[in-house]
Design a protein around this motif. Structure first.
Motif, PDB file in Angstrom:
ATOM      1  N   LEU A  87       0.821  -1.205   0.000  1.00  0.00           N
ATOM      2  CA  LEU A  87       0.000   0.000   0.000  1.00  0.00           C
ATOM      3  C   LEU A  87       0.858   1.259   0.000  1.00  0.00           C
ATOM      4  O   LEU A  87       0.505   2.260  -0.618  1.00  0.00           O
ATOM      5  N   GLU A  88       1.989   1.198   0.671  1.00  0.00           N
ATOM      6  CA  GLU A  88       2.880   2.362   0.675  1.00  0.00           C
ATOM      7  C   GLU A  88       3.390   2.663  -0.731  1.00  0.00           C
ATOM      8  O   GLU A  88       3.551   3.831  -1.110  1.00  0.00           O
ATOM      9  N   LYS A  89       3.633   1.626  -1.526  1.00  0.00           N
ATOM     10  CA  LYS A  89       4.087   1.832  -2.895  1.00  0.00           C
ATOM     11  C   LYS A  89       3.011   2.514  -3.739  1.00  0.00           C
ATOM     12  O   LYS A  89       3.309   3.103  -4.781  1.00  0.00           O
ATOM     13  N   GLN A  90       1.758   2.423  -3.285  1.00  0.00           N
ATOM     14  CA  GLN A  90       0.659   3.054  -4.011  1.00  0.00           C
ATOM     15  C   GLN A  90       0.281   4.391  -3.383  1.00  0.00           C
ATOM     16  O   GLN A  90      -0.784   4.942  -3.688  1.00  0.00           O
ATOM     17  N   GLY A  91       1.158   4.911  -2.504  1.00  0.00           N
ATOM     18  CA  GLY A  91       0.977   6.262  -2.002  1.00  0.00           C
ATOM     19  C   GLY A  91       0.265   6.379  -0.682  1.00  0.00           C
ATOM     20  O   GLY A  91      -0.040   7.501  -0.242  1.00  0.00           O
ATOM     21  N   VAL A  92      -0.007   5.263  -0.008  1.00  0.00           N
ATOM     22  CA  VAL A  92      -0.660   5.304   1.291  1.00  0.00           C
ATOM     23  C   VAL A  92       0.405   5.271   2.376  1.00  0.00           C
ATOM     24  O   VAL A  92       1.220   4.346   2.417  1.00  0.00           O
ATOM     25  N   SER A  93       0.430   6.253   3.231  1.00  0.00           N
ATOM     26  CA  SER A  93       1.424   6.308   4.299  1.00  0.00           C
ATOM     27  C   SER A  93       0.796   5.879   5.619  1.00  0.00           C
ATOM     28  O   SER A  93      -0.371   6.172   5.886  1.00  0.00           O
ATOM     29  N   PHE A  94       1.576   5.193   6.444  1.00  0.00           N
ATOM     30  CA  PHE A  94       1.063   4.628   7.689  1.00  0.00           C
ATOM     31  C   PHE A  94       1.865   5.115   8.887  1.00  0.00           C
ATOM     32  O   PHE A  94       3.058   5.420   8.788  1.00  0.00           O
ATOM     33  N   THR A  95       1.187   5.150  10.014  1.00  0.00           N
ATOM     34  CA  THR A  95       1.851   5.276  11.306  1.00  0.00           C
ATOM     35  C   THR A  95       1.425   4.090  12.148  1.00  0.00           C
ATOM     36  O   THR A  95       0.334   3.528  11.950  1.00  0.00           O
ATOM     37  N   LEU A  96       2.271   3.668  13.058  1.00  0.00           N
ATOM     38  CA  LEU A  96       1.891   2.593  13.960  1.00  0.00           C
ATOM     39  C   LEU A  96       0.723   3.034  14.829  1.00  0.00           C
ATOM     40  O   LEU A  96       0.723   4.144  15.376  1.00  0.00           O
ATOM     41  N   TRP A  97      -0.294   2.176  14.925  1.00  0.00           N
ATOM     42  CA  TRP A  97      -1.391   2.451  15.859  1.00  0.00           C
ATOM     43  C   TRP A  97      -0.850   2.437  17.281  1.00  0.00           C
ATOM     44  O   TRP A  97      -0.006   1.593  17.635  1.00  0.00           O
ATOM     45  N   ARG A  98      -1.327   3.355  18.099  1.00  0.00           N
ATOM     46  CA  ARG A  98      -0.901   3.393  19.490  1.00  0.00           C
ATOM     47  C   ARG A  98      -2.121   3.574  20.396  1.00  0.00           C
ATOM     48  O   ARG A  98      -3.084   4.260  20.045  1.00  0.00           O
ATOM     49  N   SER A  99      -2.052   2.939  21.540  1.00  0.00           N
ATOM     50  CA  SER A  99      -3.121   3.043  22.523  1.00  0.00           C
ATOM     51  C   SER A  99      -3.077   4.410  23.198  1.00  0.00           C
ATOM     52  O   SER A  99      -2.195   5.232  22.927  1.00  0.00           O
ATOM     53  N   GLY A 100      -4.012   4.617  24.118  1.00  0.00           N
ATOM     54  CA  GLY A 100      -4.013   5.870  24.859  1.00  0.00           C
ATOM     55  C   GLY A 100      -2.751   6.074  25.673  1.00  0.00           C
ATOM     56  O   GLY A 100      -2.379   7.207  25.978  1.00  0.00           O
ATOM     57  N   SER A 101      -2.085   4.968  26.016  1.00  0.00           N
ATOM     58  CA  SER A 101      -0.833   5.071  26.770  1.00  0.00           C
ATOM     59  C   SER A 101       0.382   5.198  25.865  1.00  0.00           C
ATOM     60  O   SER A 101       1.519   5.248  26.351  1.00  0.00           O
ATOM     61  N   GLY A 102       0.159   5.229  24.536  1.00  0.00           N
ATOM     62  CA  GLY A 102       1.246   5.427  23.592  1.00  0.00           C
ATOM     63  C   GLY A 102       1.940   4.170  23.124  1.00  0.00           C
ATOM     64  O   GLY A 102       2.955   4.237  22.423  1.00  0.00           O
ATOM     65  N   THR A 106       1.532  -4.648  19.512  1.00  0.00           N
ATOM     66  CA  THR A 106       2.460  -5.718  19.862  1.00  0.00           C
ATOM     67  C   THR A 106       3.212  -5.395  21.151  1.00  0.00           C
ATOM     68  O   THR A 106       3.523  -6.290  21.945  1.00  0.00           O
ATOM     69  N   ALA A 107       3.490  -4.121  21.398  1.00  0.00           N
ATOM     70  CA  ALA A 107       4.155  -3.740  22.654  1.00  0.00           C
ATOM     71  C   ALA A 107       3.234  -3.982  23.851  1.00  0.00           C
ATOM     72  O   ALA A 107       3.679  -4.467  24.902  1.00  0.00           O
ATOM     73  N   GLY A 390     -11.506  -0.937  26.202  1.00  0.00           N
ATOM     74  CA  GLY A 390     -11.081  -0.704  27.566  1.00  0.00           C
ATOM     75  C   GLY A 390     -10.859   0.773  27.846  1.00  0.00           C
ATOM     76  O   GLY A 390     -10.920   1.612  26.940  1.00  0.00           O
ATOM     77  N   PRO A 391     -10.586   1.120  29.090  1.00  0.00           N
ATOM     78  CA  PRO A 391     -10.510   2.540  29.475  1.00  0.00           C
ATOM     79  C   PRO A 391      -9.367   3.307  28.832  1.00  0.00           C
ATOM     80  O   PRO A 391      -9.417   4.536  28.759  1.00  0.00           O
ATOM     81  N   ASN A 392      -8.331   2.605  28.347  1.00  0.00           N
ATOM     82  CA  ASN A 392      -7.175   3.291  27.763  1.00  0.00           C
ATOM     83  C   ASN A 392      -7.141   3.231  26.238  1.00  0.00           C
ATOM     84  O   ASN A 392      -6.148   3.632  25.638  1.00  0.00           O
ATOM     85  N   GLY A 393      -8.211   2.721  25.628  1.00  0.00           N
ATOM     86  CA  GLY A 393      -8.212   2.616  24.171  1.00  0.00           C
ATOM     87  C   GLY A 393      -7.163   1.660  23.671  1.00  0.00           C
ATOM     88  O   GLY A 393      -6.360   2.011  22.796  1.00  0.00           O
ATOM     89  N   ASP A 394      -7.168   0.412  24.187  1.00  0.00           N
ATOM     90  CA  ASP A 394      -6.107  -0.549  23.904  1.00  0.00           C
ATOM     91  C   ASP A 394      -6.408  -1.497  22.754  1.00  0.00           C
ATOM     92  O   ASP A 394      -5.716  -2.512  22.598  1.00  0.00           O
ATOM     93  N   GLY A 395      -7.429  -1.200  21.959  1.00  0.00           N
ATOM     94  CA  GLY A 395      -7.704  -2.022  20.785  1.00  0.00           C
ATOM     95  C   GLY A 395      -8.030  -3.448  21.170  1.00  0.00           C
ATOM     96  O   GLY A 395      -8.826  -3.713  22.076  1.00  0.00           O
ATOM     97  N   PHE A 396      -7.412  -4.397  20.457  1.00  0.00           N
ATOM     98  CA  PHE A 396      -7.642  -5.813  20.743  1.00  0.00           C
ATOM     99  C   PHE A 396      -6.950  -6.258  22.032  1.00  0.00           C
ATOM    100  O   PHE A 396      -7.293  -7.295  22.592  1.00  0.00           O
ATOM    101  N   ILE A 397      -5.978  -5.491  22.510  1.00  0.00           N
ATOM    102  CA  ILE A 397      -5.206  -5.899  23.680  1.00  0.00           C
ATOM    103  C   ILE A 397      -5.862  -5.312  24.927  1.00  0.00           C
ATOM    104  O   ILE A 397      -5.312  -4.434  25.620  1.00  0.00           O
ATOM    105  N   PHE A 398      -7.077  -5.784  25.199  1.00  0.00           N
ATOM    106  CA  PHE A 398      -7.855  -5.269  26.331  1.00  0.00           C
ATOM    107  C   PHE A 398      -7.038  -5.453  27.611  1.00  0.00           C
ATOM    108  O   PHE A 398      -6.336  -6.450  27.777  1.00  0.00           O
ATOM    109  N   PRO A 399      -7.108  -4.491  28.551  1.00  0.00           N
ATOM    110  CA  PRO A 399      -6.276  -4.578  29.753  1.00  0.00           C
ATOM    111  C   PRO A 399      -6.492  -5.871  30.536  1.00  0.00           C
ATOM    112  O   PRO A 399      -7.622  -6.351  30.676  1.00  0.00           O
ATOM    113  N   ASP A 400      -5.403  -6.421  31.048  1.00  0.00           N
ATOM    114  CA  ASP A 400      -5.443  -7.607  31.905  1.00  0.00           C
ATOM    115  C   ASP A 400      -5.771  -7.155  33.321  1.00  0.00           C
ATOM    116  O   ASP A 400      -4.973  -7.298  34.249  1.00  0.00           O
TER     117      ASP A 400
END
Length: 612
Positions: A87-102, A106-107, A390-400
């Motif tokens: 997708l980047e080769k077709q002009g779409v630029s990405f940033t890593l998604w980050r939770s509310g805690s930054g 995967t982190a 979850g309260p921090n906007g953690d996507g699929f990685i819901f808080p434990d």
């Protein structure tokens, strides 16, 4: 439903794909190491047309799409490295998604694992969910029974279903089904479902009358882990893995080419197009080699064969949505929309606080999907709650976190309980908000203003050229209120009308609309669309009307009278009409392929007229 994704006008251009048509599933090259590749979440802001191309291609795992000012769209995607680079080769630029805690997805996952899980549990471990279900059955032998359902999975695991009811109360009981973890990475769905099961057990043991009565009259079925292979792999392999573990490339290892999406494998519009599911192995919505090919799908079919559920809640995450049928094409609510709306609520008053309720395809297109299959083929009304981040906007990685998970469970509890309490009388469902169903609907916007002017929600019109004029209404099947669960009754509906305030004409017969040649499934277990014919021009009989006449129409049945609507009659000129329409059954829309002799030809009449 408030638009949380591409608005329908943008989705409508999906058939006109632009430059972004190189399929992500063309797959990785040798250097990318598909056996070691890991998924990651990204964000991008693109034009509405580019977003439509990406979504419409069906080649990318688009998690969320939000409309922004100036015709911009923010997309959140889960991608393999080569998908992002393509997708980047077709002009779409990405940033890593980050939770509310930054933190990236995967982190966050690595942090939870390194800290040692406090709440989350896998499937296989000594304290895993399979062992938990076996222990729970032993602890409550008078209430719970554990079943092995479906054949063993691709890695030899067994899907289990738990039946919860008061065994001392016999009789034919209606059933409600709760399922979760159909998508492996959505851990919060399984924990909310598990806590609901334990809540029922606790309240029954405490003697809470509402739950004691419920378990005496109703069966509650639970599938806590609908995809055990994929779920276990999220602990041992890739935390963002979604599918099962079918070995598509026959490599003997789990690679990016593997897996089938269990929620695209059902035999309801399976493979209808490549927007609602994918034909490519590495795609996260790969639908499988054929409908119902997967052990996980067969397990669900087994549960349906045993339980025959009235209602089904299939918990997923994330997005804070409450979706119901249909998902295979836009602007296609079912005839049972009033039942869904009463139980789901509206944008202003949702059944789950902060959630956005509505027809699934208003958000995104799916086919071969569980809830569509349940409604269209089994007569079961089903929902897909997309739980929160979850309260921090953690996507699929819901808080434990026990507190965060418990808050999510409690948020869903009133809706989950309403559905169970409604099983005995499903067309008059229980709503903790006080909503009620009506015998007739000329316009479902009476319940949910967001559905105003929907072609299958609003049956009124202002002008008529008909000779005679067909008219329709949404009517309960059981208008006199004596229906019992799993019994099919059709009460007669009669048509009445009045021309210019003259004495009413009627009663006239009606018949049930079957959905048309192409629309097909209308999802009409408790409501149905009925139609009749009103008068006509140039016939000197009672009830006929002339150009400019005002015609009021209403329906009656089971001792009830519908609201009326009025149209103005406009005479038919008799002139031929030219209609231009595409009937390409092999084109970009991916309609099924017909032989020329069997293809529907809805324009033949007009062609004949013009040829003359």
């Amino acid at each position: 439903m408030k638009p949380r994704a591409i608005v329908p006008s943008v989705v409508g251009c999906l058939l006109l794909l632009g430059a972004l048509v190189a399929p992500a599933g063309a797959g990785p090259g040798r250097s990318t190491g598909p056996e070691h590749a890991k998924l990651e979440m990204y964000e991008t802001v693109v034009s509405a047309s580019t977003a439509a191309d990406i979504i419409g291609s069906g080649d990318y795992d688009v998690v969320e799409a939000k409309t922004l000012p100036d015709e911009q769209v923010e997309l959140t995607l889960v991608l393999y490295p080569w998908e992002r680079k393509g997708l980047e080769k077709q002009g779409v630029s990405f940033t890593l998604w980050r939770s509310g805690s930054g933190r990236t997805a995967t982190a966050l996952a690595s942090q939870q694992q390194a800290s040692g899980y406090k709440v989350w549990r896998d499937y296989d471990g000594s304290d895993g969910l399979e062992a938990y279900m076996e222990d729970l059955e032993d602890a409550y032998p008078a209430l719970l029974e554990l079943y092995d359902v479906g054949p063993p999975t691709h890695q030899g695991r067994q899907v289990h279903a738990l039946r919860l009811t008061d065994e001392g109360e016999g009789g034919d009981k209606p059933a409600v089904l709760y399922t979760s973890l159909q998508h492996a990475r959505e851990w919060i769905s399984g924990e909310v479902n598990r806590r609901l099961l334990e809540w029922y057990l606790k309240k029954y043991t405490e003697g809470v009358p509402q739950v004691v009565n419920l378990l005496g009259s109703t069966e509650l079925w639970f599938v806590l882990v609908a995809n055990p292979d994929g779920y276990q792999y999220t602990f041992e392999g890739d935390r963002l893995w979604r599918k099962n573990l079918r070995d598509n490339d026959s490599s003997g290892d789990v690679t990016a080419f593997d897996g089938v999406d269990p929620n695209r494998n059902f035999d309801s519009h399976w493979g209808h197009d490549d927007e609602g599911s994918a034909s490519i192995f590495s795609d996260q919505t790969y639908r499988g080699p054929e409908a119902e090919s997967e052990a996980e799908t067969q397990a669900m079919l087994d549960v349906y064969g045993m339980a025959d559920p009235i209602f089904h809640i299939n918990y997923h995450s994330f997005g804070e949505l409450l979706l119901y049928s249909f998902g295979w094409q836009v602007q296609t609510p079912s005839a049972d929309d009033p039942v869904f709306t009463v139980l789901s609520g509206t944008d202003k008053k949702p059944a789950v606080q902060g959630f956005n309720p509505g027809v699934g395809a208003d958000l995104y297109i799916t086919n071969g999907e569980t809830t569509d299959w349940a409604h269209a083929t089994q007569g079961t009304l089903a929902w897909t709650p997309e739980l929160s981040e979850g309260p921090n906007g953690d996507g699929f990685i819901f808080p434990d976190s026990n507190g965060a998970i418990e808050n999510e469970f409690k948020k869903l509890l009133p809706f989950s309980l309403d559905v169970a309490l409604s099983a005995e009388d499903p067309d008059d469902p229980v709503s903790h908000q006080g909503f009620e169903t009506e015998p007739f609907y000329l316009d479902v916007a009476e319940l949910d203003p967001q559905k105003a002017y929907n072609p299958l929600s609003d049956f009124s019109f202002a002008y008529s050229y008909g000779d005679p004029q067909p008219v329709q209404i949404l009517a309960k099947r059981d208008l006199d209120g004596d229906r019992t669960p799993n019994e099919s009754l059709d009460d007669d509906v009669q048509l009445w009308y009045s021309v210019n305030g003259d004495p009413p004409v009627g009663p006239l017969p009606t018949s049930e609309w079957n959905g048309g040649d192409w629309f097909g499934d209308v999802g009409d277990e408790y409501y149905r669309i009925v139609e009749g014919e009103v008068g006509g021009f140039d016939e000197d009989e009672v009830g006929d009307f002339d150009d400019g006449d005002s015609v009021e129409v209403w329906f009656e049945g089971g001792g009830h009278t519908s609201e009326s609507f009025t149209f103005e009659a406009v005479s038919d000129t008799g002139n031929p009409v030219l209609i231009l329409a595409a009937e390409d059954y092999t084109g970009a829309a991916n309609w099924p392929v017909y032989e020329s002799s069997s293809a529907p030809n809805h324009l033949s009449y007009y062609t004949d007229v013009l040829d003359e």
